[in-house]
Motif scaffolding. Structure first.
Motif, PDB file in Angstrom:
ATOM      1  N   GLY A  25       0.810  -1.132  -0.332  1.00  0.00           N
ATOM      2  CA  GLY A  25      -0.486   0.013   0.186  1.00  0.00           C
ATOM      3  C   GLY A  25       0.649   1.500   0.110  1.00  0.00           C
ATOM      4  N   LEU A  26       2.192   1.213  -0.053  1.00  0.00           N
ATOM      5  CA  LEU A  26       2.856   2.331  -0.241  1.00  0.00           C
ATOM      6  C   LEU A  26       2.712   3.389  -1.010  1.00  0.00           C
ATOM      7  CD1 LEU A  26       5.324   3.988   0.929  1.00  0.00           C
ATOM      8  CD2 LEU A  26       7.226   2.946  -0.209  1.00  0.00           C
ATOM      9  N   TYR A  27       2.581   2.658  -2.539  1.00  0.00           N
ATOM     10  CA  TYR A  27       1.882   3.270  -3.816  1.00  0.00           C
ATOM     11  C   TYR A  27       0.612   2.566  -3.939  1.00  0.00           C
ATOM     12  CZ  TYR A  27       6.715   3.900  -5.557  1.00  0.00           C
ATOM     13  OH  TYR A  27       8.593   4.672  -4.715  1.00  0.00           O
ATOM     14  N   SER A  28      -0.392   3.202  -4.081  1.00  0.00           N
ATOM     15  CA  SER A  28      -1.719   2.942  -4.097  1.00  0.00           C
ATOM     16  C   SER A  28      -2.449   2.608  -5.184  1.00  0.00           C
ATOM     17  CB  SER A  28      -2.285   3.402  -2.765  1.00  0.00           C
ATOM     18  OG  SER A  28      -2.383   5.026  -2.960  1.00  0.00           O
ATOM     19  N   ALA A  29      -3.441   1.901  -4.979  1.00  0.00           N
ATOM     20  CA  ALA A  29      -4.587   1.783  -6.367  1.00  0.00           C
ATOM     21  C   ALA A  29      -4.700   3.551  -7.082  1.00  0.00           C
ATOM     22  CB  ALA A  29      -5.996   1.274  -7.111  1.00  0.00           C
ATOM     23  N   ILE A  33       3.497   6.934  -9.238  1.00  0.00           N
ATOM     24  CA  ILE A  33       4.715   6.029  -9.155  1.00  0.00           C
ATOM     25  C   ILE A  33       5.471   7.170  -9.453  1.00  0.00           C
ATOM     26  CG2 ILE A  33       3.486   3.873  -9.345  1.00  0.00           C
ATOM     27  CD1 ILE A  33       6.001   2.887 -11.031  1.00  0.00           C
ATOM     28  N   PRO A  34       7.104   7.305  -8.709  1.00  0.00           N
ATOM     29  CA  PRO A  34       7.595   7.955  -8.815  1.00  0.00           C
ATOM     30  C   PRO A  34       8.159   7.870 -10.796  1.00  0.00           C
ATOM     31  CG  PRO A  34       8.156   7.138  -7.261  1.00  0.00           C
ATOM     32  CD  PRO A  34       6.938   6.305  -7.898  1.00  0.00           C
ATOM     33  N   SER A  35       9.016   8.767 -10.766  1.00  0.00           N
ATOM     34  CA  SER A  35       9.337   9.334 -12.349  1.00  0.00           C
ATOM     35  C   SER A  35      10.648   8.275 -12.391  1.00  0.00           C
ATOM     36  CB  SER A  35       9.808  10.605 -12.878  1.00  0.00           C
ATOM     37  OG  SER A  35      10.817  10.714 -12.226  1.00  0.00           O
ATOM     38  N   SER A  36      10.364   8.152 -14.195  1.00  0.00           N
ATOM     39  CA  SER A  36      11.439   7.100 -13.981  1.00  0.00           C
ATOM     40  C   SER A  36      13.141   7.429 -13.853  1.00  0.00           C
ATOM     41  CB  SER A  36      11.542   6.672 -15.722  1.00  0.00           C
ATOM     42  OG  SER A  36      11.146   5.548 -16.352  1.00  0.00           O
ATOM     43  N   ALA A  37      13.089   8.643 -14.079  1.00  0.00           N
ATOM     44  CA  ALA A  37      14.668   9.239 -13.559  1.00  0.00           C
ATOM     45  C   ALA A  37      15.063   9.551 -12.066  1.00  0.00           C
ATOM     46  CB  ALA A  37      14.561  11.314 -13.771  1.00  0.00           C
ATOM     47  N   SER A  60       2.189  -7.013 -16.339  1.00  0.00           N
ATOM     48  CA  SER A  60       1.401  -7.851 -15.240  1.00  0.00           C
ATOM     49  C   SER A  60       0.104  -7.626 -14.816  1.00  0.00           C
ATOM     50  CB  SER A  60       2.508  -8.485 -14.307  1.00  0.00           C
ATOM     51  OG  SER A  60       2.723  -7.678 -13.793  1.00  0.00           O
ATOM     52  N   GLY A  61      -0.210  -6.299 -15.224  1.00  0.00           N
ATOM     53  CA  GLY A  61      -1.564  -4.964 -14.845  1.00  0.00           C
ATOM     54  C   GLY A  61      -1.016  -4.389 -13.435  1.00  0.00           C
ATOM     55  N   ARG A  62      -0.643  -4.396 -13.880  1.00  0.00           N
ATOM     56  CA  ARG A  62       0.047  -3.710 -11.333  1.00  0.00           C
ATOM     57  C   ARG A  62       0.164  -2.376 -12.417  1.00  0.00           C
ATOM     58  NH1 ARG A  62       1.695  -6.322  -7.789  1.00  0.00           N
ATOM     59  NH2 ARG A  62       0.260  -4.940  -6.383  1.00  0.00           N
ATOM     60  N   VAL A  63       0.629  -1.716 -12.915  1.00  0.00           N
ATOM     61  CA  VAL A  63       0.394  -0.114 -13.361  1.00  0.00           C
ATOM     62  C   VAL A  63      -0.139   0.027 -14.555  1.00  0.00           C
ATOM     63  CG1 VAL A  63       2.384   0.524 -12.344  1.00  0.00           C
ATOM     64  CG2 VAL A  63       3.015  -0.140 -14.080  1.00  0.00           C
ATOM     65  N   ILE A  64      -0.065   1.326 -15.216  1.00  0.00           N
ATOM     66  CA  ILE A  64      -0.903   1.500 -16.466  1.00  0.00           C
ATOM     67  C   ILE A  64      -0.034   2.443 -16.832  1.00  0.00           C
ATOM     68  CG2 ILE A  64      -2.893   2.481 -14.911  1.00  0.00           C
ATOM     69  CD1 ILE A  64      -4.437   2.040 -17.884  1.00  0.00           C
ATOM     70  N   PHE A  72       0.527   4.692 -13.387  1.00  0.00           N
ATOM     71  CA  PHE A  72       0.131   5.058 -12.367  1.00  0.00           C
ATOM     72  C   PHE A  72      -0.556   3.107 -11.183  1.00  0.00           C
ATOM     73  CE2 PHE A  72      -0.465   9.151 -14.096  1.00  0.00           C
ATOM     74  CZ  PHE A  72      -0.759   9.829 -13.103  1.00  0.00           C
ATOM     75  N   VAL A  73      -0.261   2.717 -10.658  1.00  0.00           N
ATOM     76  CA  VAL A  73      -0.541   2.194  -9.886  1.00  0.00           C
ATOM     77  C   VAL A  73      -2.457   1.450 -10.852  1.00  0.00           C
ATOM     78  CG1 VAL A  73      -0.618   0.409  -7.910  1.00  0.00           C
ATOM     79  CG2 VAL A  73       0.891   2.311  -8.105  1.00  0.00           C
TER      80      VAL A  73
END
Length: 243
Positions: A25-29, A33-37, A60-64, A72-73
């Motif tokens: 849940g640190l990164y919630s739905a 999420i942080p940028s690539s850089a 795997s469907g975790r992010v879009i 985003f998650v």
């Protein structure tokens, strides 16, 4: 300083750590999420490693990814694949199979249009009707029904090597089909209408004995999948058209 101290594939390690953050849940739905850089700096790895890791999470469907906004998650109830694709090479390999499949199925559709029999047309129509009427959230079932439609066209060529080829590369085709169905789950009804319209165009051309139309219809249908792969790999979309 890198926070990665384990030995092994760096991208897989980054994927594992990001999955842990999502699961905890640190990164919630719905959260960006942080940028690539930022991830490069945090993990102390190259952009190539981060790109591979993020692509694994997308598949795997975790992010879009949202164009211009970031990554985003995904929602917790989003469909996920039942198997893991963890490397860019896996996507590229599947794309290469699809490129080969494109050439084979274009020819198969053209031959089916010229060699069709009432029995072959009935089989294609049954496969189309089954796919159109399907009501399930199981991507494996959806993918199999999609495959059966293409397989029926291959059988209509009256050349046994066409269906044999599709069955031989079924595992690769199944990945592409499952991926296509899962990617479209957020706008499922719109997706179904679009895919059914494409299949209807292929069936119509074959029924009418229009070899060129069948070839073009299946080319347009499969090129969309190819371009989706190319977008994942940040490669230019195809501008080729069927002759």
């Amino acid at each position: 300083m890198s926070i990665i101290t384990q030995r092994g594939n760096l991208a897989e390690i980054v994927v594992a750590k990001l999955n842990e953050r999502i699961d905890s849940g640190l990164y919630s739905a719905g959260e960006k999420i942080p940028s690539s850089a930022q991830l490069c700096e945090e993990f102390g790895v190259s952009r190539t490693v981060i790109r591979e890791a993020l692509m694994s999470l997308k598949v795997s469907g975790r992010v879009i990814a949202r164009q211009g906004a970031g990554v985003f998650v995904t929602d917790k109830d989003a469909k996920t694949l039942n198997f893991e694709i963890s490397r860019i090479e896996d996507i590229r390999s599947a794309m290469q199979i699809l490129e080969l499949r494109l050439g084979v199925e274009m020819q198969a559709a053209a031959l089916a249009a010229t060699r069709r029999t009432p029995e072959a047309l009935a089989e294609i129509a049954r496969a189309y009707d089954h796919l159109e009427a399907l009501e399930t959230e199981n991507t494996e079932i959806e993918a199999r029904a999609d495959f059966e439609f293409h397989l029926a066209i291959a059988r209509a060529t009256r050349n046994p090597h066409f269906p044999s080829f599709l069955e031989a590369v079924m595992e690769n085709i199944n990945f592409e089909l499952v991926f296509k169905h899962r990617q479209s789950s957020r706008a499922y009804q719109t997706y179904l209408k679009k895919i059914n319209k494409e299949h209807a165009s292929i069936l119509s051309a074959i029924t009418q004995g229009d070899a060129k139309g069948a070839k073009n219809a299946i080319a347009a249908h499969l090129e969309e999948s190819l371009n989706r792969y190319r977008a994942l790999l940040d490669e230019p979309a195809s501008s080729e058209a069927a002759e």
